[in-house]
Design an enzyme around this catalytic site. Structure first.
Site, mmCIF file in Angstrom:
data_model
loop_
_atom_site.group_PDB
_atom_site.id
_atom_site.type_symbol
_atom_site.label_atom_id
_atom_site.label_comp_id
_atom_site.label_asym_id
_atom_site.label_seq_id
_atom_site.Cartn_x
_atom_site.Cartn_y
_atom_site.Cartn_z
ATOM 1 N N ASP A 7 0.875 -1.177 0.000
ATOM 2 C CA ASP A 7 0.000 0.000 0.000
ATOM 3 C C ASP A 7 0.914 1.230 0.000
ATOM 4 O O ASP A 7 2.139 1.109 -0.164
ATOM 5 C CB ASP A 7 -1.021 -0.049 1.160
ATOM 6 N N CYS A 64 2.878 -2.912 4.282
ATOM 7 C CA CYS A 64 2.070 -1.710 4.538
ATOM 8 C C CYS A 64 2.860 -0.860 5.531
ATOM 9 O O CYS A 64 4.056 -1.095 5.712
ATOM 10 C CB CYS A 64 0.665 -2.069 5.024
ATOM 11 N N THR A 66 2.784 -0.496 8.909
ATOM 12 C CA THR A 66 3.269 -1.266 10.060
ATOM 13 C C THR A 66 3.544 -2.723 9.716
ATOM 14 O O THR A 66 4.210 -3.422 10.488
ATOM 15 C CB THR A 66 2.222 -1.269 11.186
ATOM 16 N N HIS A 97 9.645 -23.485 10.541
ATOM 17 C CA HIS A 97 8.618 -24.095 11.396
ATOM 18 C C HIS A 97 7.190 -23.868 10.915
ATOM 19 O O HIS A 97 6.334 -24.722 11.148
ATOM 20 C CB HIS A 97 8.745 -23.560 12.826
ATOM 21 N N HIS A 132 6.584 -30.192 12.490
ATOM 22 C CA HIS A 132 6.021 -28.888 12.116
ATOM 23 C C HIS A 132 4.907 -29.041 11.087
ATOM 24 O O HIS A 132 3.985 -28.231 11.046
ATOM 25 C CB HIS A 132 7.122 -27.967 11.610
HETATM 26 C C1 RB5 Z 1 -1.974 3.375 6.067
HETATM 27 O O1 RB5 Z 1 -1.952 4.690 6.519
HETATM 28 C C2 RB5 Z 1 -1.676 2.413 7.200
HETATM 29 O O2 RB5 Z 1 -2.757 2.352 8.051
HETATM 30 C C3 RB5 Z 1 -1.335 1.040 6.657
HETATM 31 O O3 RB5 Z 1 -0.257 1.153 5.800
HETATM 32 C C4 RB5 Z 1 -0.946 -0.010 7.667
HETATM 33 O O4 RB5 Z 1 0.035 0.465 8.528
HETATM 34 C C5 RB5 Z 1 -2.044 -0.670 8.362
HETATM 35 O O5 RB5 Z 1 -1.859 -1.600 9.167
#
Ligand code: RB5
Length: 144
Positions: A7, A64, A66, A97, A132
């Protein structure tokens, strides 16, 4: 073939990963945000994971901001074992695993230098099998 999905929060790291795979001579395709524009990470997870499970790629790399949202979304899809990794030990053991088929990372969390080592570890480590496999079979039962 490695399928990369990002994203907008994962856009820059996704490009670094693509460049890295290119330099290593590995085939890849990139889905999701094309120029850094905002896209919804569940849509990216759906497209990449559907393609992966259809046999279009060997592994997926999902990024993304995080790494959390895209990993939650990916793991809703039957057959996905998407692992959010911010270190090489986790990347190694999720292959050994968990036979993880997708690596998730946070583009706003993990710097490019470490991220590329995580990618290399993930892609070069095989599944250990044995006990596993039994545990993975039990995960699959949870999907039924
Ligand atoms: C986008 O702003 C952010 O929310 C997305 O990239 C991600 O971190 C969501 O978990």
């Amino acid at each position: 073939m490695i399928l990369i999905g990002c994203d907008h929060g994962g856009y820059e790291l996704g490009r670094e990963v693509a460049k890295h795979l290119e330099e290593k001579g590995l085939e890849y395709k990139v889905y999701g945000s094309e120029k850094g524009e905002s896209v919804d990470y569940p849509d990216v997870a759906k497209e990449v994971c559907t393609r992966l499970l259809a046999g279009e790629g060997e592994k997926a790399i999902l990024i993304c901001g995080t790494g959390i949202g895209i990993s939650i979304a990916a793991n809703k899809i039957k057959g996905m074992r998407a692992a959010l990794c911010g270190d090489c030990y986790s990347a190694k053991y999720t292959r050994l695993h968990n036979d993880a088929n997708a690596l998730c990372m946070g583009g706003r969390v993990t710097g490019a230098g470490l991220a590329l080592e995580i990618v290399d570890t993930f892609l070069s480590t095989g599944f250990e099998g044995g006990r596993h496999q039994r545990r993975i079979d039990k995960i699959a039962e949870l999907e039924a």
